[in-house]
Design an enzyme around this catalytic site. Structure first.
Site, PDB file in Angstrom:
ATOM      1  N   GLY A 105       0.847  -1.225   0.186  1.00  0.00           N
ATOM      2  CA  GLY A 105       0.124   0.026  -0.011  1.00  0.00           C
ATOM      3  C   GLY A 105       0.830   1.316   0.042  1.00  0.00           C
ATOM      4  O   GLY A 105       2.130   1.293  -0.187  1.00  0.00           O
ATOM      5  N   GLY A 106       0.038   2.309   0.151  1.00  0.00           N
ATOM      6  CA  GLY A 106       0.965   3.537   0.305  1.00  0.00           C
ATOM      7  C   GLY A 106       1.968   3.580   1.374  1.00  0.00           C
ATOM      8  O   GLY A 106       2.882   4.717   1.216  1.00  0.00           O
ATOM      9  N   GLY A 129       3.681   1.148   2.843  1.00  0.00           N
ATOM     10  CA  GLY A 129       4.689   0.154   3.017  1.00  0.00           C
ATOM     11  C   GLY A 129       4.290  -1.365   2.378  1.00  0.00           C
ATOM     12  O   GLY A 129       3.054  -1.423   1.887  1.00  0.00           O
ATOM     13  N   VAL A 167       3.534  -5.253   3.171  1.00  0.00           N
ATOM     14  CA  VAL A 167       3.376  -6.260   4.136  1.00  0.00           C
ATOM     15  C   VAL A 167       3.919  -7.662   3.551  1.00  0.00           C
ATOM     16  O   VAL A 167       3.430  -8.342   2.706  1.00  0.00           O
ATOM     17  CB  VAL A 167       2.122  -6.192   4.410  1.00  0.00           C
ATOM     18  CG1 VAL A 167       1.583  -7.301   5.497  1.00  0.00           C
ATOM     19  CG2 VAL A 167       1.435  -4.647   4.744  1.00  0.00           C
ATOM     20  N   LYS A 169       5.138  -5.239   8.165  1.00  0.00           N
ATOM     21  CA  LYS A 169       5.095  -4.287   7.381  1.00  0.00           C
ATOM     22  C   LYS A 169       6.562  -3.455   7.197  1.00  0.00           C
ATOM     23  O   LYS A 169       7.097  -3.106   8.155  1.00  0.00           O
ATOM     24  CB  LYS A 169       4.143  -2.944   7.773  1.00  0.00           C
ATOM     25  CG  LYS A 169       4.146  -1.790   6.775  1.00  0.00           C
ATOM     26  CD  LYS A 169       2.945  -0.767   7.410  1.00  0.00           C
ATOM     27  CE  LYS A 169       1.589  -1.122   7.189  1.00  0.00           C
ATOM     28  NZ  LYS A 169       0.708   0.002   7.393  1.00  0.00           N
ATOM     29  N   ASP A 195      -7.700   7.725   6.700  1.00  0.00           N
ATOM     30  CA  ASP A 195      -7.679   7.255   5.380  1.00  0.00           C
ATOM     31  C   ASP A 195      -8.729   5.774   5.531  1.00  0.00           C
ATOM     32  O   ASP A 195      -8.600   4.873   5.317  1.00  0.00           O
ATOM     33  CB  ASP A 195      -6.385   6.773   5.142  1.00  0.00           C
ATOM     34  CG  ASP A 195      -6.292   6.583   3.656  1.00  0.00           C
ATOM     35  OD1 ASP A 195      -6.903   6.738   2.764  1.00  0.00           O
ATOM     36  OD2 ASP A 195      -5.114   5.772   3.324  1.00  0.00           O
TER      37      ASP A 195
END
Length: 337
Positions: free
Chosen positions: A24-25, A27, A29, A42, A138
């Site tokens: 994702g934005g 990091g 996983v 992460k 978010d």
């Protein structure tokens, strides 16, 4: 818990690419095995100060949070330039993935409104019951994880902010995802609890329609929120709502659609607080006998003083739920005494 880099390298086979489960934005996983337990680890993609700040922020926030619908932070590794974070592993992917499976059938309507309630509970806890109010910033379907029983786990707190109790909001650099982002926050930079309410309202519309908020455009160029509001005002929900929902809903579609519209009002002061959203959905599911009902009773102590006791009356034989102390306090305050 502080975990060594060597332990995490062993847990992930030296961060092998085959262990990547999402990116994702904030990091990448990895899935790993640590002390015979499956965990999610992460790791930042880019070594820049902003990434470091977001990871540190996530540690600070999640170390203060304990709620059944928020993903648990188990530990971190501080030996790398950007901290590595270790979470409980949530096995069943994201809400986004479950909604957007190929074919006409995805999550059932009952599961969708229960998931909405669990997200609302988590946000109500973050806003009202955490030691210091936390605004997520978010909320979106890719950040809602589901376990094997489809229980909700809100994740990705890299953009979250603590808000001092004596403040109603704070001016920040804009962070969030277009399509879910509160327009008033976007224009003014003023972050309040109502910014999360707007994002939740978009999520509710997404659950109703199975449309993707960040890319949806109607034939007239309207975004998802605007077009949904038009369809609701025209009493034409069939023109926008997922056909599966139209088939499965049992007289509660209008109420949920109205709640979504109120949550996405342009002015923050016109939106409800997350606690009100939580209780609206809770009452709906209690009426449908999908969650337990909270019963409050008064009894006399030996000295004659009255005390209030709370019990959970299960309205279905197979319904069970554990409440955190904070949830019980909020629920007891909202029912007649």
């Amino acid at each position: 818990m502080i975990i060594t880099l060597r332990e995490l390298e062993k847990a992930t086979n030296n961060f092998d690419s085959s262990r990547v489960i999402s990116g994702g934005g904030h990091g990448v996983v990895f899935k790993g095995i640590l002390d015979l337990h499956v965990v999610a680890i992460k790791k930042s993609k880019i070594v820049v100060q902003r990434e470091i700040n977001e990871f540190i922020n996530e540690v600070a926030v999640l170390s203060q949070v304990n709620h059944r619908n928020v993903v648990k932070l188990l530990g971190c590794c501080l030996e790398t330039e950007v901290p590595l974070l270790v979470y409980e592993f949530i096995s069943n992917g994201t809400l986004y993935n479950h909604l957007n499976v190929e074919g006409p059938i995805s999550l059932s309507w009952k599961d969708r409104i229960r998931i909405a309630l669990e997200v609302a509970r988590a946000l109500s806890y973050l806003h009202s019951a955490a030691s210091m109010p936390i605004f997520h910033r978010d909320i979106k379907s890719p950040n809602i994880l589901l376990d094997d029983s489809l229980t909700t786990k809100v994740s990705d707190f890299g953009a979250s902010r603590y808000i001092p109790i004596d403040q109603t909001g704070v001016t920040t650099l804009i962070q969030g995802t277009m399509g879910y982002l509160d327009p008033m926050y976007h224009y003014t930079g003023q972050l309040t609890d109502k910014s999360d309410v707007f994002s939740f309202g978009v999520l509710l519309i997404e659950l109703l329609t199975k449309k993707k908020p960040f890319i949806y455009r109607s034939n007239d160029g309207d975004n998802l929120v605007s077009y949904f509001e038009k369809m609701l005002a025209a009493n034409n929900l069939v023109g926008i709502v997922d056909p599966q929902v139209m088939e499965e809903e049992d007289g509660d579609l209008q109420e949920v659609a109205t709640l979504a519209m109120v949550c996405t009002k342009l002015r923050g002061e016109d939106r409800p607080r997350t606690r009100e959203v939580d209780m609206t959905l809770e009452n709906l599911l209690v009426r449908k006998k999908l969650v337990p009902c909270i019963i409050t009773q008064r009894r006399n102590n030996e000295d004659g003083t009255q005390v209030q006791h709370m019990s959970i009356e299960s309205v279905t034989n197979d319904s069970s739920r554990q409440y955190t102390m904070e949830e019980e306090i909020l629920l007891s305050a909202s029912y007649p005494r």
